[in-house]
Scaffold this motif. Sequence first.
Motif, short mmCIF file in Angstrom:
data_model
loop_
_atom_site.label_atom_id
_atom_site.label_comp_id
_atom_site.label_asym_id
_atom_site.label_seq_id
_atom_site.Cartn_x
_atom_site.Cartn_y
_atom_site.Cartn_z
N MET A 27 12.13 -4.76 33.87
CA MET A 27 12.93 -4.56 32.66
C MET A 27 12.62 -3.20 32.02
N THR A 28 11.34 -2.82 32.02
CA THR A 28 10.98 -1.50 31.51
C THR A 28 11.70 -0.40 32.28
N LYS A 29 11.67 -0.53 33.60
CA LYS A 29 12.34 0.47 34.45
C LYS A 29 13.84 0.49 34.16
N LYS A 30 14.43 -0.67 34.06
CA LYS A 30 15.88 -0.76 33.80
C LYS A 30 16.22 -0.11 32.46
N MET A 31 15.44 -0.39 31.45
CA MET A 31 15.75 0.15 30.12
C MET A 31 15.47 1.66 30.04
N LEU A 32 14.43 2.12 30.72
CA LEU A 32 14.16 3.56 30.74
C LEU A 32 15.37 4.32 31.27
N ASP B 269 9.35 6.80 39.60
CA ASP B 269 9.00 6.50 38.20
C ASP B 269 7.74 7.22 37.76
N GLU C 8 18.94 3.57 28.93
CA GLU C 8 19.00 4.06 27.55
C GLU C 8 19.07 5.58 27.45
N ALA D 161 8.61 -7.90 33.72
CA ALA D 161 8.49 -6.97 32.59
C ALA D 161 8.58 -5.53 33.08
N HIS D 162 7.90 -5.22 34.19
CA HIS D 162 7.99 -3.87 34.74
C HIS D 162 9.43 -3.56 35.14
#
Length: 263
Positions: free
Chosen positions: A212-217, A124, A220, A209-210
Amino acid sequence: MMQPKHFLWRLEGKVGVITLNRPERKNPLTFESYAELRDCFTALRSEPSVRAVVLRGEGGNFCSGGDVHEIIGPLTRMSMPQLLQFTRMTGDVVKAMRHCPQPLVAAVDGVCAGAGAILAMACDLRYGAPSAKTAFLFVRVGLAGCDMGACAMLPRIIGQGRAAELLYTGRSMSAEEGFTWGFFNRIADPVLPAAMETAQALATGPAAAHAMTKKMLHQEWNAGIDEAIEMEAQAQAILMQNKDFRRAYDAFVAKQKPQFEGD
C-alpha cells in the motif's frame, strides 16, 4: 516463477534476486530481456511468497543499457509502427516495476547507463557502490532524454534542475553525487550485501502495508506516469527515425564520435 532465459532469477528466503548476466558486455539489454523483465515484474503481482526483490548486475557493472548491435542497429531499420511498439514495450517494463506490490531494491555498481539507469530509477530504493556511474545517455545516440518515464520520474527523485542537466548532457553522475542528490539511498562497499540486508528486512515486514505504501507513493504524484510514459514512447519512436540516431549507430560501429546535425 518460471526461470527466465535472458537473466537470472533466484529466491533467497522471501527475497527474489534478478541478476542481469552478460558481464562481458556490461549486462546490456536486448529485445528479449526487455520482454522477459516486463513479464517477470508482471508475474510478481501474483507471487505473494516473494516479499521483496533485489535487481543487480553481474561482473562489477549494473547495466550498460540497450545493446548497440542487438537493439540500436535493428531500430535504425524499423518502420514507425515497429518503433512505437518497441518504445511502448520498454515503457511497459517500468509500468510493471511500478505496479508490482513488492519493494524493489537496486544494487548498483560500475556502469549504470541508458535503460540501465532507468531500471535503477524505477526501483523503490537504490543502493550504490563507490564505483557506480549513472548516465541517462540517450542524447548521445541522438535521442531525447525523455525515455521510459525519465522526464516524469527523475525530477521527482533528484530535482528538476539536476535531472535536466543529466538528461540534456548525458554525463555520468558519480556515486557521491547520486547519494547527495537523493538518487542513492546509501553508498555501500560491497553494495550487494547491503541491498540484500535491506530487502530481507522489508521481506519480513508487513507485506500488505508495504504494498500500500508503494501504491500510494506512486498514485499520489501530481502527474500520471502512465500518461507520461506513453507521451515519451511516441516522442522517442519519432526520434528513432531521425538521421542523427543512425549517425550515432554508424559512428559507434566505426569506433568514432558521432557528429549530430539535428535532423
